[in-house]
Design a protein around this motif. Sequence first.
Motif, PDB file in Angstrom:
ATOM      1  N   LEU A  57      -7.925   5.290  -0.752  1.00 25.64           N
ATOM      2  CA  LEU A  57      -7.625   4.083   0.016  1.00 25.64           C
ATOM      3  C   LEU A  57      -8.866   3.655   0.785  1.00 25.64           C
ATOM      4  CD1 LEU A  57      -4.157   5.042   1.589  1.00 25.64           C
ATOM      5  CD2 LEU A  57      -4.589   3.931  -0.613  1.00 25.64           C
TER       6      LEU A  57
ATOM      7  N   ASP B  39       2.160   2.042  -3.388  1.00 20.57           N
ATOM      8  CA  ASP B  39       1.185   2.272  -4.446  1.00 20.57           C
ATOM      9  C   ASP B  39       1.210   3.738  -4.880  1.00 20.57           C
ATOM     10  OD1 ASP B  39      -1.582   2.820  -5.645  1.00 20.57           O
ATOM     11  OD2 ASP B  39      -1.640   0.648  -5.363  1.00 20.57           O
TER      12      ASP B  39
ATOM     13  N   VAL C 268       0.836  -1.206   0.000  1.00 21.03           N
ATOM     14  CA  VAL C 268       0.000   0.000   0.000  1.00 21.03           C
ATOM     15  C   VAL C 268       0.869   1.252   0.000  1.00 21.03           C
ATOM     16  CG1 VAL C 268      -1.801   1.286   1.211  1.00 21.03           C
ATOM     17  CG2 VAL C 268      -1.854  -1.215   1.194  1.00 21.03           C
TER      18      VAL C 268
ATOM     19  N   GLU D 102      -6.930  -0.660   3.730  1.00 21.45           N
ATOM     20  CA  GLU D 102      -5.650  -0.112   3.284  1.00 21.45           C
ATOM     21  C   GLU D 102      -5.160   0.979   4.228  1.00 21.45           C
ATOM     22  OE1 GLU D 102      -5.747  -0.692  -1.554  1.00 21.45           O
ATOM     23  OE2 GLU D 102      -7.033   0.835  -0.649  1.00 21.45           O
TER      24      GLU D 102
END
Length: 677
Positions: free
Chosen positions: A412, A285, A282, A416
Amino acid sequence: MSTPVDDPLSRERSHLAASRAALRAMRADVESLDISDVTANWVNAAVLERQIEDRIKALADLSDTPLFFGRLDCLRAPGAGQAEGAAGERFYIGRRHVHDADGDPMVIDWRAPVSQAFYQASKKDPKDVALRRRFGYTGGEITAYEDERLDDPAGTETTSKLLQREIERPRVGPMRDIVATIQPEQDEIVRAGLSGSVCVQGGPGTGKTAVGLHRVAYLLYAHRERLARTGTLVIGPNKSFLHYIEQVLPALGELTVRQATVTDLVAHVEVRGTDEAATAVVKGDARMAQVLRRALYSHVSMPVEPVVVVRGSRRWRVAAYEVAELVRELLDRDIRYGAAREALPQRIAHAVLVQMERAGEAPDDRVQNAVARNAAVKACVKAVWPAVDPARLVLRLLSEPEFLAAHAEGLLDAEERKAVLWAKPYRSVKTAKWSAADAVLIDEAVDLVERTHSLGHVVLDEAQDLSPMQYRAVGRRCTTGSATVLGDLAQGTTPWATRSWPEALSHLGKEGAVVEELTAGFRVPTDVIGYASRLLPHIAPGLTPVASIRENPGFFEIRHAGDPVAACAELLEREGSVGLICADARVPELTGELAAAGIGHLAPGTETTEGVRLTLVPASLAKGLEYDYVVLDEPGAVVDGEPDERTGLRRLYVCLTRAVSGLIVTHGGPLPEQLGG
């Protein structure tokens, strides 16, 4: 019996001796330079002295390295785009340019336009070359030569025995250059222009790392002044890898290229912590870039009070709505947060100067600067556009659920956000146990505040293992320059490994890069790459398997219940380097077994010598390294050492393809079923 005077080998040795004498004379000329009368001050003198020192180093003659490795005999004056020689002219191709006392070339740099024919000429397209000669060396002395006539179209293409021998030559020590063995498809990538970016997908043994390094050397030759100003950088996956490749560019006379890891680039804080795989995915990302931007610009607010500047007996008032317009204009321009913050007081001051001029005054720039420093203006800027520390911004996002939720909304989900938040928040930037992914987030925030310096060219190796946020970190180092991206999708061994090159290039900011694929294997024996390629359908179904072009098949054995230490002892009887690769968890046990057997070994990144030629390699550090012979211990343990099967199989693919001449696989446990059949 004396050697005949007209013996070709004797003549070539004479040319080598004369070339080395000329190189020594070139170096002596530089060493004798007197700069006392040509420098205006001590700064210029220091710069010039450094340049002279670098030039002297670049002109060093390495006794065990051949000064030239090939020769071209031209047919006639070539046409456009071909070798630049007169009819019947002869050129010796080597690692650097060497000229005699009259300035006539004795050795042509491999990067010069005339040298391209050495790599590209063929019987189908001889490029006005009549003969190509390759030289064989022992140490730095010529021991053989091999001629290929290109002016005879009736002849058949043959594989150079000397080229094959050079490719297969045992390797002890760091990685060496490949200027003598560059293939046509590699040469095209090496000589691609500076303005465009290139992505090279290459399987094991295709020479993609060497291509990237030689591309740097070529670009420095072709665009030296430009890259001297803007800089070049080679990025590798870890310190062991960088140590392995660090001698390639100096051997080619290039001493100014910086080498670093991504971790080095983003070292704004000390990395002392680690993340779970799900958390790191995450944080890596690309959506986190937008979260950071939102969080940063949330600090900007619209003024509610006017700015009143007092100068002498006069008071100048800038209404709140006027200041708000200035703030909105800066936001719309989308310039860096810090640059906009520095511009705002000047904008407010300019509004005051306009009022002064309307009142009949004639203020100049000094007045505007004074107004910009006025306490009322500074107080307004502090309230409206406050300074933000990038590390503290990331600290808040990882510590405060409400702050993160506000700026991650729509980006998110709840799971997340929970993965990103620290279980136990830290109180300050200094006490926080930052992870490697956190450092990349801070680097992104730093760039939002102040533009990152851009280089002229960046080479990114083993790129398949980078996260989108890491790609962004590299990309901002070459926003105004170009990049060479090297990797193999099948060797991606991180949870966030690259899924496709177009996607990766998009994160890098190089969407227009050309993607080239190298599929000819020069380093890995046929049986070894064939066995490893059994994994491709499971780890990278769309990739073309590497086809080994090695005439020497090497050897490959699978030994059930085999002893890895005994296998190492057996291979050490041969010439060359040996790597014992195992799952990370097996390193302590094998270290003890090697010690009990009296076999000395090194850690990855430590240079092998004739005395100690065995390296014990944890599977996690095997990527990018090569050894003449490899013993792979317990493939099943390598797979099981990773968080998921696909990553484990990719790690195994890497480990299986590190051998140049031979591989022995030893196992007590079962082999992964994907290797069957």
